[in-house]
Design a protein around this motif. Structure first.
Motif, PDB file in Angstrom:
ATOM      1  N   SER A  34      36.347   3.857 -35.233  1.00  0.00           N
ATOM      2  CA  SER A  34      36.372   4.819 -36.337  1.00  0.00           C
ATOM      3  C   SER A  34      37.402   4.357 -37.353  1.00  0.00           C
ATOM      4  CB  SER A  34      36.684   6.228 -35.845  1.00  0.00           C
ATOM      5  OG  SER A  34      37.988   6.295 -35.312  1.00  0.00           O
ATOM      6  N   THR A  35      37.110   4.615 -38.615  1.00  0.00           N
ATOM      7  CA  THR A  35      37.977   4.214 -39.710  1.00  0.00           C
ATOM      8  C   THR A  35      38.858   5.386 -40.122  1.00  0.00           C
ATOM      9  OG1 THR A  35      36.316   4.847 -41.338  1.00  0.00           O
ATOM     10  CG2 THR A  35      36.258   2.561 -40.548  1.00  0.00           C
ATOM     11  N   PRO A  36      39.897   5.142 -40.915  1.00  0.00           N
ATOM     12  CA  PRO A  36      40.792   6.229 -41.337  1.00  0.00           C
ATOM     13  C   PRO A  36      40.070   7.378 -42.054  1.00  0.00           C
ATOM     14  CG  PRO A  36      41.825   4.129 -41.783  1.00  0.00           C
ATOM     15  CD  PRO A  36      40.410   3.828 -41.361  1.00  0.00           C
ATOM     16  N   ASP A  37      38.937   7.091 -42.704  1.00  0.00           N
ATOM     17  CA  ASP A  37      38.218   8.167 -43.398  1.00  0.00           C
ATOM     18  C   ASP A  37      37.326   8.977 -42.460  1.00  0.00           C
ATOM     19  OD1 ASP A  37      35.968   6.583 -42.911  1.00  0.00           O
ATOM     20  OD2 ASP A  37      35.471   6.295 -45.028  1.00  0.00           O
ATOM     21  N   GLY A  38      37.348   8.662 -41.153  1.00  0.00           N
ATOM     22  CA  GLY A  38      36.574   9.420 -40.172  1.00  0.00           C
ATOM     23  C   GLY A  38      35.201   8.867 -39.879  1.00  0.00           C
ATOM     24  N   THR A  39      34.808   7.796 -40.531  1.00  0.00           N
ATOM     25  CA  THR A  39      33.511   7.182 -40.262  1.00  0.00           C
ATOM     26  C   THR A  39      33.557   6.509 -38.889  1.00  0.00           C
ATOM     27  OG1 THR A  39      33.178   6.764 -42.608  1.00  0.00           O
ATOM     28  CG2 THR A  39      31.809   5.510 -41.070  1.00  0.00           C
ATOM     29  N   ALA A  40      32.549   6.779 -38.080  1.00  0.00           N
ATOM     30  CA  ALA A  40      32.487   6.180 -36.746  1.00  0.00           C
ATOM     31  C   ALA A  40      31.151   5.491 -36.561  1.00  0.00           C
ATOM     32  CB  ALA A  40      32.678   7.239 -35.676  1.00  0.00           C
ATOM     33  N   ARG A  41      31.172   4.434 -35.758  1.00  0.00           N
ATOM     34  CA  ARG A  41      29.920   3.779 -35.397  1.00  0.00           C
ATOM     35  C   ARG A  41      30.102   3.124 -34.040  1.00  0.00           C
ATOM     36  NH1 ARG A  41      30.848  -0.238 -39.989  1.00  0.00           N
ATOM     37  NH2 ARG A  41      32.106  -1.793 -38.951  1.00  0.00           N
ATOM     38  N   GLY A  42      28.980   2.991 -33.355  1.00  0.00           N
ATOM     39  CA  GLY A  42      29.018   2.357 -32.052  1.00  0.00           C
ATOM     40  C   GLY A  42      27.816   2.750 -31.222  1.00  0.00           C
ATOM     41  N   GLN A  43      27.800   2.258 -30.013  1.00  0.00           N
ATOM     42  CA  GLN A  43      26.700   2.513 -29.084  1.00  0.00           C
ATOM     43  C   GLN A  43      27.230   3.114 -27.789  1.00  0.00           C
ATOM     44  OE1 GLN A  43      23.150   1.832 -29.434  1.00  0.00           O
ATOM     45  NE2 GLN A  43      23.903   1.934 -31.541  1.00  0.00           N
ATOM     46  N   PHE A  44      26.440   3.977 -27.211  1.00  0.00           N
ATOM     47  CA  PHE A  44      26.737   4.633 -25.945  1.00  0.00           C
ATOM     48  C   PHE A  44      25.556   4.361 -25.025  1.00  0.00           C
ATOM     49  CE2 PHE A  44      26.211   8.562 -23.374  1.00  0.00           C
ATOM     50  CZ  PHE A  44      27.391   8.518 -22.668  1.00  0.00           C
ATOM     51  N   LEU A  45      25.822   3.903 -23.816  1.00  0.00           N
ATOM     52  CA  LEU A  45      24.785   3.638 -22.829  1.00  0.00           C
ATOM     53  C   LEU A  45      25.005   4.544 -21.630  1.00  0.00           C
ATOM     54  CD1 LEU A  45      24.913  -0.266 -22.930  1.00  0.00           C
ATOM     55  CD2 LEU A  45      23.331   1.233 -24.153  1.00  0.00           C
ATOM     56  N   TYR A  46      23.930   4.978 -21.026  1.00  0.00           N
ATOM     57  CA  TYR A  46      24.065   5.867 -19.885  1.00  0.00           C
ATOM     58  C   TYR A  46      23.039   5.551 -18.802  1.00  0.00           C
ATOM     59  CZ  TYR A  46      20.168   8.341 -22.126  1.00  0.00           C
ATOM     60  OH  TYR A  46      18.954   8.656 -22.711  1.00  0.00           O
ATOM     61  N   ARG A  47      23.419   5.911 -17.594  1.00  0.00           N
ATOM     62  CA  ARG A  47      22.531   5.754 -16.435  1.00  0.00           C
ATOM     63  C   ARG A  47      22.868   6.866 -15.455  1.00  0.00           C
ATOM     64  NH1 ARG A  47      19.311   1.853 -14.052  1.00  0.00           N
ATOM     65  NH2 ARG A  47      19.236   1.913 -11.787  1.00  0.00           N
ATOM     66  N   HIS A  48      21.845   7.525 -14.944  1.00  0.00           N
ATOM     67  CA  HIS A  48      22.000   8.637 -14.007  1.00  0.00           C
ATOM     68  C   HIS A  48      21.120   8.343 -12.796  1.00  0.00           C
ATOM     69  CE1 HIS A  48      21.410  13.288 -13.358  1.00  0.00           C
ATOM     70  NE2 HIS A  48      21.786  12.660 -12.272  1.00  0.00           N
ATOM     71  N   GLU A  49      21.738   8.359 -11.606  1.00  0.00           N
ATOM     72  CA  GLU A  49      20.998   8.109 -10.361  1.00  0.00           C
ATOM     73  C   GLU A  49      21.176   9.280  -9.412  1.00  0.00           C
ATOM     74  OE1 GLU A  49      22.617   4.534  -8.728  1.00  0.00           O
ATOM     75  OE2 GLU A  49      21.756   3.257 -10.287  1.00  0.00           O
ATOM     76  N   TRP A  50      20.146   9.535  -8.611  1.00  0.00           N
ATOM     77  CA  TRP A  50      20.266  10.481  -7.513  1.00  0.00           C
ATOM     78  C   TRP A  50      21.291   9.915  -6.526  1.00  0.00           C
ATOM     79  CZ3 TRP A  50      18.021  14.959  -8.358  1.00  0.00           C
ATOM     80  CH2 TRP A  50      16.850  15.027  -9.094  1.00  0.00           C
ATOM     81  N   PRO A  51      21.766  10.727  -5.570  1.00  0.00           N
ATOM     82  CA  PRO A  51      22.728  10.213  -4.586  1.00  0.00           C
ATOM     83  C   PRO A  51      22.233   8.992  -3.810  1.00  0.00           C
ATOM     84  CG  PRO A  51      22.742  12.605  -4.542  1.00  0.00           C
ATOM     85  CD  PRO A  51      21.609  12.196  -5.451  1.00  0.00           C
ATOM     86  N   ASP A  52      20.910   8.872  -3.631  1.00  0.00           N
ATOM     87  CA  ASP A  52      20.378   7.720  -2.887  1.00  0.00           C
ATOM     88  C   ASP A  52      20.189   6.485  -3.759  1.00  0.00           C
ATOM     89  OD1 ASP A  52      18.117   8.205  -4.411  1.00  0.00           O
ATOM     90  OD2 ASP A  52      16.811   8.688  -2.711  1.00  0.00           O
ATOM     91  N   GLY A  53      20.547   6.573  -5.042  1.00  0.00           N
ATOM     92  CA  GLY A  53      20.439   5.434  -5.941  1.00  0.00           C
ATOM     93  C   GLY A  53      19.165   5.392  -6.764  1.00  0.00           C
ATOM     94  N   THR A  54      18.245   6.325  -6.539  1.00  0.00           N
ATOM     95  CA  THR A  54      17.016   6.373  -7.318  1.00  0.00           C
ATOM     96  C   THR A  54      17.332   6.759  -8.767  1.00  0.00           C
ATOM     97  OG1 THR A  54      15.786   7.056  -5.359  1.00  0.00           O
ATOM     98  CG2 THR A  54      14.717   7.429  -7.487  1.00  0.00           C
ATOM     99  N   LEU A  55      16.742   6.040  -9.704  1.00  0.00           N
ATOM    100  CA  LEU A  55      16.998   6.276 -11.120  1.00  0.00           C
ATOM    101  C   LEU A  55      16.437   7.620 -11.575  1.00  0.00           C
ATOM    102  CD1 LEU A  55      18.022   5.113 -13.848  1.00  0.00           C
ATOM    103  CD2 LEU A  55      15.703   4.203 -14.158  1.00  0.00           C
ATOM    104  N   VAL A  56      17.259   8.400 -12.265  1.00  0.00           N
ATOM    105  CA  VAL A  56      16.822   9.649 -12.890  1.00  0.00           C
ATOM    106  C   VAL A  56      16.571   9.404 -14.367  1.00  0.00           C
ATOM    107  CG1 VAL A  56      17.473  12.021 -13.470  1.00  0.00           C
ATOM    108  CG2 VAL A  56      18.092  11.077 -11.239  1.00  0.00           C
ATOM    109  N   ALA A  57      17.541   8.802 -15.056  1.00  0.00           N
ATOM    110  CA  ALA A  57      17.411   8.544 -16.490  1.00  0.00           C
ATOM    111  C   ALA A  57      18.364   7.431 -16.890  1.00  0.00           C
ATOM    112  CB  ALA A  57      17.723   9.804 -17.285  1.00  0.00           C
ATOM    113  N   GLN A  58      18.010   6.756 -17.967  1.00  0.00           N
ATOM    114  CA  GLN A  58      18.897   5.766 -18.559  1.00  0.00           C
ATOM    115  C   GLN A  58      18.495   5.593 -20.009  1.00  0.00           C
ATOM    116  OE1 GLN A  58      18.303   2.238 -16.191  1.00  0.00           O
ATOM    117  NE2 GLN A  58      16.756   1.435 -17.561  1.00  0.00           N
ATOM    118  N   GLY A  59      19.426   5.142 -20.817  1.00  0.00           N
ATOM    119  CA  GLY A  59      19.103   4.938 -22.210  1.00  0.00           C
ATOM    120  C   GLY A  59      20.339   4.683 -23.045  1.00  0.00           C
TER     121      GLY A  59
END
Length: 197
Positions: A68-93
């Motif tokens: 983020s810059t001093p004027d408050g402008t922000a940019r970037g990427q966020f990645l996520y992954r969610h698995e059940w307790p057994d490791g099965t994929l629920v969602a990612q993106g």
């Protein structure tokens, strides 16, 4: 608008960082970070496990690279992954970082899933990361899903700014990986800071 961890599963939201090699890449040593003077920065990838009703044991990875810059402008990427307790994929993106505020070792950011990306339309992540330095980092998250309406893009602290009808959001220690939080000002190196150290 905001959902608790127990409702997050419904939308397949909480997640983990996705890299071609999979989450194991999160355990790599973090590079030295030297944001330019005047820029605040947040970078890293971390793994934690939910301990809330209906999501106990769900495994989450969040990765982020944002400035983020001093004027408050922000940019970037966020990645996520969610698995059940057994490791099965629920969602990612991925989601676009729309706001980043850094104070000392604490970063609060917002990331919005772009329209047409994944199955969660207009999904928002509101995340707080506390860089523990040599101690484990800590993370707090809240999420919003508005269907056809875009969720707020401003920074919202998930510990202090969620609606009264949303249960308090717990803090989770980062079990593997880690984040580097750098506030605006003269650049400084973080030599020897390793992920998860």
């Amino acid at each position: 608008m905001f959902i608790s961890g127990s409702r997050a599963t419904t939308w397949g939201v909480v997640a983990a960082v996705v890299v071609a090699a999979g989450p194991s890449a999160a355990w790599a040593q973090q590079p030295e970070t030297r944001p330019a003077a005047g820029l605040s920065a947040l970078a890293g990838m971390g793994h934690f496990v939910y301990d809330e009703p209906n999501v106990v044991g769900h495994r989450i990875w969040f990765g982020v690279s944002a400035v983020s810059t001093p004027d408050g402008t922000a940019r970037g990427q966020f990645l996520y992954r969610h698995e059940w307790p057994d490791g099965t994929l629920v969602a990612q993106g991925r989601a676009d970082v729309t706001c980043l505020k850094v104070t000392g070792n604490v970063a609060v950011f917002t990331a919005i899933v772009p329209v047409g990306e994944g199955t969660a339309q207009n999904h928002g992540f509101y995340v707080k990361i506390i860089d523990g330095g040599p101690e484990p980092d800590v993370i707090v998250d809240a999420q919003a899903q508005n269907g056809a309406t875009r969720p707020p893009t401003r920074c919202i602290d998930p510990e202090t700014e969620v609606p009264a009808d949303v249960p308090p959001r717990p803090r989770y220690p980062i079990l593997a990986g880690g984040y580097l939080v750098r506030s605006a000002g003269p650049s400084r190196a973080v030599a020897g800071h390793q992920a998860g150290s």
